[in-house]
Design a protein around this motif. Structure first.
Motif, mmCIF file in Angstrom:
data_model
loop_
_atom_site.group_PDB
_atom_site.id
_atom_site.type_symbol
_atom_site.label_atom_id
_atom_site.label_comp_id
_atom_site.label_asym_id
_atom_site.label_seq_id
_atom_site.Cartn_x
_atom_site.Cartn_y
_atom_site.Cartn_z
ATOM 1 N N PRO A 64 -29.923 34.157 27.037
ATOM 2 C CA PRO A 64 -30.369 35.205 27.991
ATOM 3 C C PRO A 64 -29.245 36.047 28.534
ATOM 4 N N ASN A 65 -28.091 35.467 28.741
ATOM 5 C CA ASN A 65 -26.968 36.243 29.270
ATOM 6 C C ASN A 65 -26.522 37.315 28.278
ATOM 7 N N VAL A 66 -26.595 36.989 26.979
ATOM 8 C CA VAL A 66 -26.217 37.961 25.957
ATOM 9 C C VAL A 66 -27.247 39.076 25.887
ATOM 10 N N VAL A 67 -28.554 38.708 25.961
ATOM 11 C CA VAL A 67 -29.614 39.716 25.954
ATOM 12 C C VAL A 67 -29.430 40.683 27.130
ATOM 13 N N LYS A 68 -29.135 40.105 28.283
ATOM 14 C CA LYS A 68 -28.931 40.955 29.470
ATOM 15 C C LYS A 68 -27.755 41.892 29.266
ATOM 16 N N TRP A 69 -26.714 41.386 28.588
ATOM 17 C CA TRP A 69 -25.521 42.218 28.359
ATOM 18 C C TRP A 69 -25.840 43.425 27.487
ATOM 19 N N PHE A 70 -26.758 43.200 26.468
ATOM 20 C CA PHE A 70 -27.123 44.292 25.560
ATOM 21 C C PHE A 70 -28.111 45.274 26.186
ATOM 22 N N THR A 71 -29.045 44.760 26.975
ATOM 23 C CA THR A 71 -30.159 45.592 27.440
ATOM 24 C C THR A 71 -30.003 46.093 28.865
ATOM 25 N N GLY A 72 -29.087 45.552 29.631
ATOM 26 C CA GLY A 72 -28.955 45.947 31.027
ATOM 27 C C GLY A 72 -28.216 47.268 31.196
ATOM 28 N N THR A 73 -28.385 47.877 32.374
ATOM 29 C CA THR A 73 -27.676 49.105 32.754
ATOM 30 C C THR A 73 -26.778 48.777 33.931
ATOM 31 N N TYR A 74 -25.489 49.033 33.775
ATOM 32 C CA TYR A 74 -24.527 48.658 34.788
ATOM 33 C C TYR A 74 -23.936 49.899 35.441
ATOM 34 N N ASN A 75 -23.314 49.679 36.583
ATOM 35 C CA ASN A 75 -22.712 50.800 37.305
ATOM 36 C C ASN A 75 -21.757 51.589 36.419
ATOM 37 N N ASN A 76 -21.907 52.912 36.496
ATOM 38 C CA ASN A 76 -21.017 53.844 35.792
ATOM 39 C C ASN A 76 -21.162 53.809 34.275
ATOM 40 N N THR A 77 -22.227 53.150 33.753
ATOM 41 C CA THR A 77 -22.415 53.135 32.297
ATOM 42 C C THR A 77 -23.230 54.328 31.823
ATOM 43 N N VAL A 78 -23.975 54.990 32.732
ATOM 44 C CA VAL A 78 -24.736 56.191 32.379
ATOM 45 C C VAL A 78 -24.080 57.387 33.053
ATOM 46 N N THR A 79 -23.600 58.327 32.261
ATOM 47 C CA THR A 79 -22.941 59.522 32.774
ATOM 48 C C THR A 79 -23.754 60.754 32.413
ATOM 49 N N THR A 80 -23.275 61.920 32.812
ATOM 50 C CA THR A 80 -23.968 63.170 32.512
ATOM 51 C C THR A 80 -24.138 63.354 31.011
ATOM 52 N N ASP A 81 -23.123 62.965 30.247
ATOM 53 C CA ASP A 81 -23.203 63.122 28.792
ATOM 54 C C ASP A 81 -24.277 62.233 28.176
ATOM 55 N N SER A 82 -24.698 61.172 28.899
ATOM 56 C CA SER A 82 -25.697 60.253 28.361
ATOM 57 C C SER A 82 -27.125 60.758 28.539
ATOM 58 N N VAL A 83 -27.328 61.819 29.353
ATOM 59 C CA VAL A 83 -28.671 62.304 29.688
ATOM 60 C C VAL A 83 -28.915 63.648 29.010
ATOM 61 N N LYS A 84 -29.984 63.744 28.255
ATOM 62 C CA LYS A 84 -30.354 64.988 27.588
ATOM 63 C C LYS A 84 -30.916 65.977 28.607
ATOM 64 N N ASP A 85 -30.578 67.264 28.448
ATOM 65 C CA ASP A 85 -31.084 68.294 29.348
ATOM 66 C C ASP A 85 -32.597 68.270 29.387
ATOM 67 N N GLY A 86 -33.166 68.259 30.594
ATOM 68 C CA GLY A 86 -34.611 68.279 30.753
ATOM 69 C C GLY A 86 -35.269 66.921 30.662
ATOM 70 N N ALA A 87 -34.476 65.860 30.412
ATOM 71 C CA ALA A 87 -35.074 64.529 30.250
ATOM 72 C C ALA A 87 -35.445 63.906 31.584
ATOM 73 N N LEU A 88 -34.757 64.288 32.664
ATOM 74 C CA LEU A 88 -35.037 63.732 33.981
ATOM 75 C C LEU A 88 -35.832 64.725 34.815
ATOM 76 N N THR A 89 -36.854 64.232 35.499
ATOM 77 C CA THR A 89 -37.635 65.045 36.438
ATOM 78 C C THR A 89 -37.530 64.415 37.820
#
Length: 221
Positions: A64-89
């Motif tokens: 489970p710890n490995v699964v969490k490592w692959f599937t989790g979202t951690y601080n500072n792991t999602v940046t502006t470059d990770s989000v496609k324009d118009g994908a967030l509302t």
């Protein structure tokens, strides 16, 4: 949830690092996946990504710890470059973020430092000069009269007025001031000026009275 061979290979390496009991096989096995699968016994360190068929490993098969490592979202792991324009509302945002985005202005910030001194301006035109007041006595007969006072040459009328006695023969109730205004008007560059002042009065007394009209003149530019 299906996990690719590449992900599993990395997971295996991670489990080895955390004491999961499985280590990545040598690079020689990766070069020949068929022979590696048939000749290497199923012992610690003998399983690599080449030995696993796509779609045969699921999240439940991995620590489970490995699964969490692959599937989790951690601080500072999602940046502006990770989000496609118009994908967030707006519905994707938290209430705190929406409140900040929709706020109208904020509190005033601290005063900034004083700016540098400006350059010295041009010398202005001369103002009023040669101020003079005329206040000669005038005798006014019974009835309506106009008294006109003139400025000296080159000067303009600024103001005017009237004073009269309150003696027995010229009580204030007998005098009516009908008007006090600039006269001999002229216009220069859209500005009207006057060179005299006119005072209109009515003497209701049965006799002459003495009054003192005033005129203020000055040279202007």
């Amino acid at each position: 949830m299906r996990i690719s061979k590449k992900a599993v290979a990395v997971a295996v390496a991670v489990m080895a690092a955390v004491g999961g009991g499985i280590a990545v096989a040598s690079s020689a096995s990766a070069a020949d996946p068929v022979s590696a699968a048939g000749s290497v016994p199923n012992t610690e360190g003998s399983v690599s990504g080449w030995n696993i068929k796509n779609g045969t490993i699921f999240g439940a098969d991995i620590d489970p710890n490995v699964v969490k490592w692959f599937t989790g979202t951690y601080n500072n792991t999602v940046t502006t470059d990770s989000v496609k324009d118009g994908a967030l509302t707006e519905k994707d945002l938290s209430e705190a973020v929406k409140t900040k985005l929709n706020a109208v202005g904020g509190p005033a910030g601290p005063a900034g430092p004083e700016g540098p001194a400006g350059t010295k301006g041009d010398t202005g035109a001369d103002g009023v000069s040669g101020l003079a007041v005329t206040a000669s006595m005038k005798v006014v007969p019974t009835g309506f009269s106009e008294i006109k006072l003139d400025c000296a040459e080159g000067k303009k009328a600024i103001s005017g007025g009237l004073k009269w006695d309150s003696g027995a023969k010229s009580e204030a109730k007998h005098v009516v001031l009908n008007g006090s205004y600039p006269s001999d008007l002229a216009e220069t560059a859209g500005v009207s000026t006057a060179t005299s002042w006119t005072i209109a009065i009515t003497n209701n007394a049965p006799n002459e009275i003495t009054v003192q009209p005033f005129l203020t003149c000055a040279a202007t530019n």
